[in-house]
Design an enzyme around this catalytic site. Structure first.
Site, PDB file in Angstrom:
ATOM      1  N   THR A  37      48.967  50.568  46.546  1.00 53.05           N
ATOM      2  CA  THR A  37      48.273  49.995  45.250  1.00 53.05           C
ATOM      3  C   THR A  37      47.005  49.302  45.298  1.00 53.05           C
ATOM      4  O   THR A  37      46.488  49.023  46.304  1.00 53.05           O
ATOM      5  CB  THR A  37      49.321  49.555  44.245  1.00 53.05           C
ATOM      6  OG1 THR A  37      48.756  49.372  42.967  1.00 53.05           O
ATOM      7  CG2 THR A  37      49.979  48.077  44.647  1.00 53.05           C
TER       8      THR A  37
ATOM      9  N   LYS B 153      43.733  51.808  48.050  1.00 49.79           N
ATOM     10  CA  LYS B 153      43.585  53.289  47.850  1.00 49.79           C
ATOM     11  C   LYS B 153      42.555  53.866  48.653  1.00 49.79           C
ATOM     12  O   LYS B 153      42.737  55.052  49.143  1.00 49.79           O
ATOM     13  CB  LYS B 153      43.829  53.699  46.427  1.00 49.79           C
ATOM     14  CG  LYS B 153      45.266  53.423  45.607  1.00 49.79           C
ATOM     15  CD  LYS B 153      45.190  53.718  44.503  1.00 49.79           C
ATOM     16  CE  LYS B 153      46.457  53.069  43.710  1.00 49.79           C
ATOM     17  NZ  LYS B 153      46.668  53.680  42.399  1.00 49.79           N
TER      18      LYS B 153
ATOM     19  N   ASP C  74      48.559  60.158  41.758  1.00 47.13           N
ATOM     20  CA  ASP C  74      47.959  59.341  40.817  1.00 47.13           C
ATOM     21  C   ASP C  74      47.445  60.494  39.908  1.00 47.13           C
ATOM     22  O   ASP C  74      47.520  60.899  38.798  1.00 47.13           O
ATOM     23  CB  ASP C  74      47.090  58.511  40.950  1.00 47.13           C
ATOM     24  CG  ASP C  74      47.516  56.995  41.399  1.00 47.13           C
ATOM     25  OD1 ASP C  74      48.684  56.775  40.803  1.00 47.13           O
ATOM     26  OD2 ASP C  74      46.906  56.446  42.002  1.00 47.13           O
TER      27      ASP C  74
HETATM   28  P1  NAP Z   1      40.304  48.783  40.666  1.00 46.10           P
HETATM   29  O1  NAP Z   1      39.818  49.889  41.699  1.00 46.10           O
HETATM   30  O2  NAP Z   1      40.006  47.291  40.871  1.00 46.10           O
HETATM   31  O3  NAP Z   1      39.216  49.001  39.277  1.00 46.10           O
HETATM   32  C1  NAP Z   1      39.088  48.205  38.232  1.00 46.10           C
HETATM   33  C2  NAP Z   1      38.454  48.784  36.976  1.00 46.10           C
HETATM   34  O4  NAP Z   1      38.436  48.027  36.103  1.00 46.10           O
HETATM   35  C3  NAP Z   1      36.884  48.819  37.613  1.00 46.10           C
HETATM   36  O5  NAP Z   1      36.290  50.175  36.868  1.00 46.10           O
HETATM   37  C4  NAP Z   1      36.230  47.494  37.107  1.00 46.10           C
HETATM   38  O6  NAP Z   1      34.887  47.820  36.909  1.00 46.10           O
HETATM   39  C5  NAP Z   1      36.710  47.541  35.670  1.00 46.10           C
HETATM   40  N1  NAP Z   1      37.095  46.291  35.146  1.00 46.10           N
HETATM   41  C6  NAP Z   1      37.447  45.112  35.727  1.00 46.10           C
HETATM   42  N2  NAP Z   1      37.408  43.996  35.023  1.00 46.10           N
HETATM   43  C7  NAP Z   1      36.718  44.271  34.083  1.00 46.10           C
HETATM   44  C8  NAP Z   1      35.976  43.959  32.645  1.00 46.10           C
HETATM   45  N3  NAP Z   1      36.053  42.605  32.720  1.00 46.10           N
HETATM   46  N4  NAP Z   1      35.097  44.508  31.923  1.00 46.10           N
HETATM   47  C9  NAP Z   1      34.939  45.987  32.147  1.00 46.10           C
HETATM   48  N5  NAP Z   1      35.689  46.353  33.159  1.00 46.10           N
HETATM   49  C10 NAP Z   1      36.314  45.864  34.074  1.00 46.10           C
HETATM   50  O7  NAP Z   1      41.687  48.889  40.071  1.00 46.10           O
HETATM   51  P2  NAP Z   1      42.555  50.102  39.982  1.00 46.10           P
HETATM   52  O8  NAP Z   1      43.344  50.420  41.038  1.00 46.10           O
HETATM   53  O9  NAP Z   1      41.580  51.356  39.630  1.00 46.10           O
HETATM   54  O10 NAP Z   1      43.274  49.722  38.492  1.00 46.10           O
HETATM   55  C11 NAP Z   1      42.985  49.803  37.420  1.00 46.10           C
HETATM   56  C12 NAP Z   1      43.817  49.755  36.304  1.00 46.10           C
HETATM   57  O11 NAP Z   1      44.603  51.129  36.239  1.00 46.10           O
HETATM   58  C13 NAP Z   1      44.887  48.641  36.531  1.00 46.10           C
HETATM   59  O12 NAP Z   1      44.903  48.030  35.313  1.00 46.10           O
HETATM   60  C14 NAP Z   1      45.952  49.363  36.971  1.00 46.10           C
HETATM   61  O13 NAP Z   1      47.142  48.725  36.476  1.00 46.10           O
HETATM   62  C15 NAP Z   1      45.951  50.735  36.466  1.00 46.10           C
HETATM   63  N6  NAP Z   1      46.733  51.618  37.071  1.00 46.10           N
HETATM   64  C16 NAP Z   1      48.057  52.066  36.464  1.00 46.10           C
HETATM   65  C17 NAP Z   1      48.665  53.132  37.297  1.00 46.10           C
HETATM   66  C18 NAP Z   1      50.020  53.677  36.758  1.00 46.10           C
HETATM   67  O14 NAP Z   1      50.717  54.037  37.476  1.00 46.10           O
HETATM   68  N7  NAP Z   1      50.080  53.513  35.495  1.00 46.10           N
HETATM   69  C19 NAP Z   1      48.119  53.610  38.525  1.00 46.10           C
HETATM   70  C20 NAP Z   1      46.932  53.139  39.071  1.00 46.10           C
HETATM   71  C21 NAP Z   1      46.299  52.247  38.180  1.00 46.10           C
HETATM   72  P3  NAP Z   1      33.820  47.676  37.893  1.00 46.10           P
HETATM   73  O15 NAP Z   1      33.493  48.656  38.527  1.00 46.10           O
HETATM   74  O16 NAP Z   1      32.537  47.243  37.043  1.00 46.10           O
HETATM   75  O17 NAP Z   1      34.132  46.411  38.586  1.00 46.10           O
END
Ligand code: NAP
Length: 300
Positions: free
Chosen positions: A79, A83, A119
């Site tokens: 996670t 990834k 995913d």
């Molecule tokens: P990540 O790679 O860190 O990506 C985070 C994303 O959120 C990026 O697009 C980032 O934009 C954006 N972001 C962060 N803060 C922001 C803000 N203040 N305003 C606007 N955009 C913002 O994380 P990830 O692994 O992809 O996870 C992202 C989300 O998906 C999390 O909430 C996680 O819980 C969820 N998720 C859930 C599952 C599930 O099984 N339900 C599985 C995977 C992920 P920038 O690129 O501009 O930084």
């Protein structure tokens, strides 16, 4: 049976928990709900192995991937933030995961480390379960399409054949090359109220893959006045039973769901890869619901 807790790299260097053969690696990972569903499944299947949390920081990932098979692990989930970072550390990647550009599941087989992505197929199953629609027929807007989850979801939507994929991200430069790679049905737009107001009227399904709304007190990533009752809103966040985006959706009259169903389906698909048998999905769902409602201790 040792009590599952949050282990770290120093534990892995001298692994003393022979029953713990599966794990989720992340930073942070202490509150991951994955052990709840996987341990419920392993228990129900009558298997002695269990699943734990491993807190691994980004600089520790290469050593952890080397140590895991030596410690007897059969497979792990990855996670935030591993990834994409894991890609150079694996021997082989499943062709579907390669297309998604990220890996959330590892299998240790002989001397090989093999990477998969559950995913992508997980979101297709989750959307179908929540809304009774097929991703391939939806015009979709993905918020946070530049993150690990957002990229995989966007690529899966393209593989499914969705007629329109609008990618939105705070850092626009991260999604412009992705839109080009996904082809003419994909466009990249800024993460701004003006851009969202312009593009939301021409989509059917909105998927939030930003982390906005994860922490207590945060606002919805889309304000209520931009949403319409006909929209389907899927928030990948599952912290709390109702997310800020879901509250905004309800206020606008739109249907919504949180990310528990994605967690469930990606987890079930990972378990099927590790065990080579059908996952007991209703038992996994029960384990998750008990965890989020506080009935199953965080340590389990
Ligand atoms: P990540 O790679 O860190 O990506 C985070 C994303 O959120 C990026 O697009 C980032 O934009 C954006 N972001 C962060 N803060 C922001 C803000 N203040 N305003 C606007 N955009 C913002 O994380 P990830 O692994 O992809 O996870 C992202 C989300 O998906 C999390 O909430 C996680 O819980 C969820 N998720 C859930 C599952 C599930 O099984 N339900 C599985 C995977 C992920 P920038 O690129 O501009 O930084």
């Amino acid at each position: 049976m040792p009590e599952p807790k949050c282990y770290d790299l120093s534990d892995l260097r001298d692994w003393r928990e022979p029953s713990l053969r599966y794990a989720v690696l992340g930073d942070p990972v202490a509150h991951s709900a994955s052990p709840a569903m996987h341990n419920a499944a392993l228990e129900a299947l009558g298997l002695p192995e269990r699943y734990c949390r491993l807190w691994i920081r980004p600089d520790q990932l290469p050593e952890a991937v080397q140590l895991l098979p030596k410690a007897g692990f059969r497979g792990v989930n990855l996670t935030i933030p591993h990834k994409m970072e894991v890609l150079p550390l694996i021997d082989r990647i499943d062709p579907a995961a390669e297309k998604l550009g990220a890996v959330n599941t590892l299998v240790f087989q002989g001397n090989e480390v093999i990477g998969y992505n559950t995913d992508g197929p997980g979101i297709v199953r989750a959307i179908h379960e929540e809304f009774g629609v097929e991703v391939k027929k939806q015009r979709i807007l993905i918020l946070g399409a530049g993150g690990g989850a957002g990229r995989a979801i966007a690529a899966q939507c393209a593989l499914e054949g969705s007629p329109k994929i609008v990618l939105s991200n705070r850092s626009l430069e991260k999604i412009e090359p992705l839109a080009t790679r996904l082809g003419p049905k994909a466009i990249a737009i800024p993460y701004s109220q003006d851009a969202l107001a312009e593009h939301l009227p021409a989509v059917d399904l909105v998927i939030n893959a930003t982390s906005v709304g994860m922490r207590p007190g945060e606002d919805s990533p889309i304000p209520t006045h931009l949403l319409e009752p006909r929209l389907l809103i899927y928030d990948t966040i599952y912290a709390g039973l109702v997310t800020p985006l879901q509250i905004a959706a309800t206020q606008s009259g739109a249907r919504s769901a949180n990310g528990l169903s994605l967690l469930l389906h990606q987890g079930a698909l990972s378990l099927e890869i590790w065990l080579g048998r059908t996952a007991p999905i209703e038992i996994m769902r029960q384990g998750l619901l008990e965890f989020v409602s506080g009935k199953r201790p965080a340590s389990k």
